[in-house]
Design an enzyme around this catalytic site. Sequence first.
Site, PDB file in Angstrom:
ATOM      1  N   HIS A  29      33.234 -72.511 -27.278  1.00 61.17           N
ATOM      2  CA  HIS A  29      32.345 -71.525 -27.882  1.00 61.17           C
ATOM      3  C   HIS A  29      32.675 -70.129 -27.372  1.00 61.17           C
ATOM      4  O   HIS A  29      33.309 -69.970 -26.331  1.00 61.17           O
ATOM      5  CB  HIS A  29      30.877 -71.842 -27.564  1.00 61.17           C
ATOM      6  CG  HIS A  29      30.401 -73.132 -28.164  1.00 61.17           C
ATOM      7  ND1 HIS A  29      30.622 -74.349 -27.548  1.00 61.17           N
ATOM      8  CD2 HIS A  29      29.728 -73.390 -29.305  1.00 61.17           C
ATOM      9  CE1 HIS A  29      30.100 -75.309 -28.304  1.00 61.17           C
ATOM     10  NE2 HIS A  29      29.550 -74.753 -29.365  1.00 61.17           N
ATOM     11  N   ASP A  85      33.833 -72.029 -31.591  1.00 60.23           N
ATOM     12  CA  ASP A  85      32.705 -71.840 -32.505  1.00 60.23           C
ATOM     13  C   ASP A  85      31.905 -70.579 -32.198  1.00 60.23           C
ATOM     14  O   ASP A  85      31.951 -70.041 -31.092  1.00 60.23           O
ATOM     15  CB  ASP A  85      31.751 -73.036 -32.404  1.00 60.23           C
ATOM     16  CG  ASP A  85      32.312 -74.300 -33.022  1.00 60.23           C
ATOM     17  OD1 ASP A  85      33.508 -74.308 -33.393  1.00 60.23           O
ATOM     18  OD2 ASP A  85      31.555 -75.287 -33.123  1.00 60.23           O
ATOM     19  N   HIS A 142      23.817 -69.976 -39.090  1.00 59.23           N
ATOM     20  CA  HIS A 142      23.794 -70.825 -37.898  1.00 59.23           C
ATOM     21  C   HIS A 142      22.366 -71.260 -37.542  1.00 59.23           C
ATOM     22  O   HIS A 142      21.870 -71.008 -36.434  1.00 59.23           O
ATOM     23  CB  HIS A 142      24.419 -70.092 -36.711  1.00 59.23           C
ATOM     24  CG  HIS A 142      24.878 -71.007 -35.615  1.00 59.23           C
ATOM     25  ND1 HIS A 142      24.075 -71.347 -34.537  1.00 59.23           N
ATOM     26  CD2 HIS A 142      26.038 -71.648 -35.408  1.00 59.23           C
ATOM     27  CE1 HIS A 142      24.725 -72.150 -33.725  1.00 59.23           C
ATOM     28  NE2 HIS A 142      25.934 -72.357 -34.231  1.00 59.23           N
ATOM     29  N   HIS A 183      31.544 -72.056 -40.370  1.00 57.23           N
ATOM     30  CA  HIS A 183      30.559 -72.612 -39.427  1.00 57.23           C
ATOM     31  C   HIS A 183      29.137 -72.244 -39.854  1.00 57.23           C
ATOM     32  O   HIS A 183      28.280 -72.014 -39.009  1.00 57.23           O
ATOM     33  CB  HIS A 183      30.848 -72.105 -38.014  1.00 57.23           C
ATOM     34  CG  HIS A 183      30.089 -72.824 -36.937  1.00 57.23           C
ATOM     35  ND1 HIS A 183      29.881 -74.183 -36.929  1.00 57.23           N
ATOM     36  CD2 HIS A 183      29.469 -72.352 -35.802  1.00 57.23           C
ATOM     37  CE1 HIS A 183      29.190 -74.525 -35.854  1.00 57.23           C
ATOM     38  NE2 HIS A 183      28.916 -73.434 -35.163  1.00 57.23           N
TER      39      HIS A 183
END
Length: 264
Positions: free
Chosen positions: A232, A86, A140, A136
Site C-alpha cells: 500500500h 494499492d 474506495h 481499485h
Amino acid sequence: MSAIREPLPSLHRVPRASPAWIWVLLAAHLAVLLAWWWLGWRAGLPLLVAVHLAFLWGALRPRSAMYGPVLSHLPVTDRRVWLTIDDGPSDDTPALLDLLDAHRAKATFFLVGERAAARPDLVREIATRGHGIGNHSHAHPQAWFWALGPARMRREITQCQEVLRAITGRAPRWFRAVVGHANPFVSAPLRDCGLARVAWDARAFDAVRGDPVAVVARLERELAPGAIVLLHEGARHGRNVEMIGLLLERMQALGYATVLPEDL
C-alpha cells in the site's frame, strides 16, 4: 517502439456472462426449502444460516472464486514476484517510483479513481516509468464494498475505469477489489469493462501496521516464485515508502526480481 505484449489469456480471466454462483444459490435454497418442508425448522433454519454464511465467506475471502475468477498467483517457477501497490496516487508515489527505478523493479499501481482525478500528473508519471496501472474502485468504500448493490458497484468500477482511461489514454485490464472483497454484483461491470480480478498470496497488513521491520519480515516468509505481493501507499502511519524500500533490499539480497503479468 516495441510492441505491447498482451497478458497470457489464462491469467487475464474476465467473468463469464452467467456466473455459476446463481445456480449454486438457487440449488442451495431449494435444498433448504425441502429440508424445512420434510424435517421442520430445526433442520431447515441451521441449513439456511449455513448457506448464507457460505456465500458471505465467498464475499469476504479475497481469493474466493465464488463470484467470478480471481488471480492470486503467477505461473512462474523462478524467483520473480508481482509487486502490487494499492490506494494511490498519494504523496508517497514520487518516492516509490524513484525506489523502484533504483532497484530496477516494476510494479502495478492499483489506483483509486477520485485520487487519480485529483493528481493526474502522478498517474501519467507511473505509466511513463513503465509500471502497470490497475482499477481499485472510484471512491474506495472500504467498510461497505462487500455489500454494495448492483448500481453502486457498477459506478465504483466504471467511473474509476473512465478516469484512468482519460488520463493515460489506455484502459486498465486488472481490478483489485477494495479489501479484496467481492459480491454477486462485481462480475457484470468487470465483464463489461474487460477487467480481470486480482487478489494476492503475500501480505503483511502494511496499511495498518507501522513497523517496517516486522512487515518486511512477514512478507519475506511469504515470498515464493510467482507470488503476488500486496502493498500500500499513503497509509496514515506514513511509513509505506520505508517499508517498500526495505522489502526491495531484502528481495535483492534473496535473489528475487519483479515481473508484470504483461511481460510473461
